[in-house]
Design a protein around this motif. Structure first.
Motif, PDB file in Angstrom:
ATOM      1  N   GLU A  65     -14.664  22.494   1.512  1.00 56.57           N
ATOM      2  CA  GLU A  65     -14.151  23.212  -0.288  1.00 56.57           C
ATOM      3  C   GLU A  65     -13.607  24.621  -0.063  1.00 56.57           C
ATOM      4  O   GLU A  65     -14.077  25.392   0.478  1.00 56.57           O
ATOM      5  CB  GLU A  65     -15.555  23.386  -0.816  1.00 56.57           C
ATOM      6  N   ASP A  66     -12.704  24.625  -0.797  1.00 52.53           N
ATOM      7  CA  ASP A  66     -12.015  26.010  -1.329  1.00 52.53           C
ATOM      8  C   ASP A  66     -12.711  26.655  -2.331  1.00 52.53           C
ATOM      9  O   ASP A  66     -13.310  26.737  -3.430  1.00 52.53           O
ATOM     10  CB  ASP A  66     -10.350  25.689  -1.723  1.00 52.53           C
ATOM     11  N   MET A  67     -13.670  27.673  -1.843  1.00 56.84           N
ATOM     12  CA  MET A  67     -14.470  28.180  -2.512  1.00 56.84           C
ATOM     13  C   MET A  67     -13.926  28.910  -3.851  1.00 56.84           C
ATOM     14  O   MET A  67     -14.469  29.171  -5.044  1.00 56.84           O
ATOM     15  CB  MET A  67     -15.801  29.061  -2.020  1.00 56.84           C
ATOM     16  N   ASN A  68     -12.958  29.766  -3.789  1.00 56.63           N
ATOM     17  CA  ASN A  68     -11.785  29.716  -4.445  1.00 56.63           C
ATOM     18  C   ASN A  68     -11.272  29.086  -5.808  1.00 56.63           C
ATOM     19  O   ASN A  68     -11.711  29.753  -6.943  1.00 56.63           O
ATOM     20  CB  ASN A  68     -10.608  30.829  -3.730  1.00 56.63           C
ATOM     21  N   LEU A  69     -11.496  28.022  -5.324  1.00 58.20           N
ATOM     22  CA  LEU A  69     -11.171  27.150  -6.560  1.00 58.20           C
ATOM     23  C   LEU A  69     -12.131  26.258  -6.940  1.00 58.20           C
ATOM     24  O   LEU A  69     -11.878  25.215  -8.086  1.00 58.20           O
ATOM     25  CB  LEU A  69      -9.806  26.266  -6.099  1.00 58.20           C
ATOM     26  N   SER A  70     -13.395  26.429  -6.363  1.00 55.22           N
ATOM     27  CA  SER A  70     -14.400  25.166  -5.803  1.00 55.22           C
ATOM     28  C   SER A  70     -13.579  24.021  -6.032  1.00 55.22           C
ATOM     29  O   SER A  70     -13.588  22.849  -6.732  1.00 55.22           O
ATOM     30  CB  SER A  70     -15.183  25.476  -7.814  1.00 55.22           C
ATOM     31  N   LYS A  71     -12.987  23.596  -5.338  1.00 54.19           N
ATOM     32  CA  LYS A  71     -12.067  22.278  -5.062  1.00 54.19           C
ATOM     33  C   LYS A  71     -11.951  21.662  -3.618  1.00 54.19           C
ATOM     34  O   LYS A  71     -12.111  22.261  -2.432  1.00 54.19           O
ATOM     35  CB  LYS A  71     -10.847  22.179  -5.786  1.00 54.19           C
ATOM     36  N   ILE A  72     -12.473  19.944  -3.579  1.00 55.14           N
ATOM     37  CA  ILE A  72     -12.774  19.960  -2.136  1.00 55.14           C
ATOM     38  C   ILE A  72     -10.799  19.321  -2.041  1.00 55.14           C
ATOM     39  O   ILE A  72     -10.373  18.912  -2.978  1.00 55.14           O
ATOM     40  CB  ILE A  72     -13.586  17.967  -2.943  1.00 55.14           C
ATOM     41  N   VAL A  73     -10.677  20.270  -1.057  1.00 53.16           N
ATOM     42  CA  VAL A  73      -9.263  20.256  -0.091  1.00 53.16           C
ATOM     43  C   VAL A  73      -9.155  19.265   0.978  1.00 53.16           C
ATOM     44  O   VAL A  73      -8.222  18.594   1.579  1.00 53.16           O
ATOM     45  CB  VAL A  73      -8.755  21.515  -0.124  1.00 53.16           C
ATOM     46  N   ALA A  74     -10.196  18.952   1.951  1.00 52.85           N
ATOM     47  CA  ALA A  74     -10.020  17.911   3.006  1.00 52.85           C
ATOM     48  C   ALA A  74     -10.815  17.369   3.205  1.00 52.85           C
ATOM     49  O   ALA A  74     -11.922  17.668   2.509  1.00 52.85           O
ATOM     50  CB  ALA A  74      -9.264  19.006   3.680  1.00 52.85           C
ATOM     51  N   THR A  75     -11.126  15.741   3.442  1.00 53.66           N
ATOM     52  CA  THR A  75     -12.113  15.365   3.642  1.00 53.66           C
ATOM     53  C   THR A  75     -11.816  14.368   4.672  1.00 53.66           C
ATOM     54  O   THR A  75     -10.662  14.567   4.767  1.00 53.66           O
ATOM     55  CB  THR A  75     -12.280  14.622   2.101  1.00 53.66           C
ATOM     56  N   GLY A  76     -12.835  13.575   4.978  1.00 53.38           N
ATOM     57  CA  GLY A  76     -12.871  12.577   6.332  1.00 53.38           C
ATOM     58  C   GLY A  76     -14.306  11.691   6.372  1.00 53.38           C
ATOM     59  O   GLY A  76     -14.830  12.577   5.699  1.00 53.38           O
ATOM     60  N   SER A  77     -14.219  10.885   6.906  1.00 49.45           N
ATOM     61  CA  SER A  77     -15.186  10.129   6.789  1.00 49.45           C
ATOM     62  C   SER A  77     -15.402   8.815   9.354  1.00 49.45           C
ATOM     63  O   SER A  77     -14.600   9.612   8.796  1.00 49.45           O
ATOM     64  CB  SER A  77     -16.005   8.304   6.071  1.00 49.45           C
ATOM     65  N   VAL A  78     -16.851   9.409   8.641  1.00 46.59           N
ATOM     66  CA  VAL A  78     -16.763   8.448  10.340  1.00 46.59           C
ATOM     67  C   VAL A  78     -18.471   7.539  10.105  1.00 46.59           C
ATOM     68  O   VAL A  78     -19.468   8.080   9.613  1.00 46.59           O
ATOM     69  CB  VAL A  78     -17.306   9.646  11.084  1.00 46.59           C
ATOM     70  N   PHE A  79     -18.025   6.138  10.481  1.00 52.47           N
ATOM     71  CA  PHE A  79     -20.025   5.687  10.391  1.00 52.47           C
ATOM     72  C   PHE A  79     -19.889   5.560  11.979  1.00 52.47           C
ATOM     73  O   PHE A  79     -19.232   5.321  12.508  1.00 52.47           O
ATOM     74  CB  PHE A  79     -19.911   4.384   9.735  1.00 52.47           C
ATOM     75  N   VAL A  80     -20.830   5.306  12.261  1.00 52.72           N
ATOM     76  CA  VAL A  80     -21.775   4.745  13.691  1.00 52.72           C
ATOM     77  C   VAL A  80     -21.374   2.829  14.097  1.00 52.72           C
ATOM     78  O   VAL A  80     -22.650   2.789  12.979  1.00 52.72           O
ATOM     79  CB  VAL A  80     -23.098   5.478  13.433  1.00 52.72           C
ATOM     80  N   GLU A  81     -21.035   2.610  14.932  1.00 52.78           N
ATOM     81  CA  GLU A  81     -21.297   0.842  14.833  1.00 52.78           C
ATOM     82  C   GLU A  81     -21.909   0.905  15.920  1.00 52.78           C
ATOM     83  O   GLU A  81     -22.167   2.025  17.167  1.00 52.78           O
ATOM     84  CB  GLU A  81     -19.701   0.691  14.811  1.00 52.78           C
ATOM     85  N   LYS A  82     -23.218  -0.079  16.258  1.00 54.46           N
ATOM     86  CA  LYS A  82     -23.674  -0.026  17.138  1.00 54.46           C
ATOM     87  C   LYS A  82     -23.215  -1.320  18.052  1.00 54.46           C
ATOM     88  O   LYS A  82     -23.670  -2.171  16.851  1.00 54.46           O
ATOM     89  CB  LYS A  82     -24.845  -0.223  16.285  1.00 54.46           C
ATOM     90  N   LYS A  83     -23.317  -1.612  18.865  1.00 54.06           N
ATOM     91  CA  LYS A  83     -23.336  -2.508  19.864  1.00 54.06           C
ATOM     92  C   LYS A  83     -23.612  -3.243  20.918  1.00 54.06           C
ATOM     93  O   LYS A  83     -25.712  -2.066  20.768  1.00 54.06           O
ATOM     94  CB  LYS A  83     -21.745  -1.855  20.657  1.00 54.06           C
ATOM     95  N   PHE A  84     -23.486  -4.137  22.026  1.00 55.00           N
ATOM     96  CA  PHE A  84     -24.694  -5.237  22.987  1.00 55.00           C
ATOM     97  C   PHE A  84     -23.865  -4.285  23.980  1.00 55.00           C
ATOM     98  O   PHE A  84     -24.269  -4.332  24.635  1.00 55.00           O
ATOM     99  CB  PHE A  84     -24.640  -6.406  22.511  1.00 55.00           C
TER     100      PHE A  84
END
Lengths: 157, 157
Positions: A65-84
């Motif tokens: 978050e750009d606190m000066n503008l109260s605006k989200i300026v970057a993002t990304g996600s991660v999820f965890v896959e479970k394997k055998f």
């Protein structure tokens, strides 16, 4: 006074997990810079937000978050896959990384990728992977990634 | 009598979801043909199996059993990722597809990929993706996939 600039940048650009109020801070508009992302209603947003939140550490969305503008300026996600394989191992999958066009050149993408990779490592993943265009290969190499395979896709719509 | 052969092949090679008893039918040994896959205890297997089962349609492992040998000869998994983009859309991720070295050339890999892609489509995914080596590109093209991006990886161990 480089150190002051760095410190003030850190105060201005805060890295954290997605919060439900981020819909009002331009989160969906930011995703539109990545791909097709039609507006969703508050109810649709809340439903998806809570569904993802129920996965706990297995699905995390990072925002800056750009606190000066109260605006989200970057993002990304991660999820965890479970394997055998790999002794019932886990793999982190990074998806949907984007930096606002007005906020590029400030290492915000690197911060998002680092946050997501750290999360995968700390939750016990033996590796973290992502798919990107050839154009973004050099960026991810700077983030410590190496090219391995190719991505194949089949569209249904 | 080609049709009889096809029919007898269909009876011999049964496509279904993973069951907990498949550990005793060579499921882990099959995965060893894919990558590093040390033996796990029955308790570890059961724990991971039940964890994955709790995801319901969001994580499915397909196997093909050779009924003559009571042996798992092909497998692959798909999990459903939930997004905000594409109208809170969903994407299927195919992982860990392998066919036993003694059972190749019988289209079992194509059946597994088809089962997993169908599952993704039927659970509402707008696309299904996977990462593979250049060597396997032609195989997935025969399964209806097209190359799109490149895969990047960062190992932690």
């Amino acid at each position: 006074m480089e150190s002051n600039t760095a410190s003030s940048d850190e105060q201005r650009y805060q890295v954290r997990k997605l919060e439900i109020t981020d819909k009002n801070k331009g989160f969906m508009e930011l995703l539109q810079q990545l791909t097709v992302c039609d507006p969703v209603t508050d109810e649709e947003f809340q439903e998806r937000f809570e569904e993802l939140k129920s996965y706990g550490d297995d699905h995390v969305i990072c925002v800056i978050e750009d606190m000066n503008l109260s605006k989200i300026v970057a993002t990304g996600s991660v999820f965890v896959e479970k394997k055998f394989i790999r002794n019932c191992g886990k793999v982190g999958h990074i998806e949907d990384v984007v930096v606002d066009s007005s906020a590029r050149g400030m290492q915000l993408g690197k911060k998002v990728a680092g946050f997501l990779a750290d999360h995968a490592r700390l939750t016990g993943c033996y590796k973290v992977i992502l798919d990107c265009s050839d154009d973004n290969k050099a960026f991810y190499e700077k983030c410590g990634f190496k090219q391995k395979e190719i991505q194949m896709v089949k569209y249904f719509i």
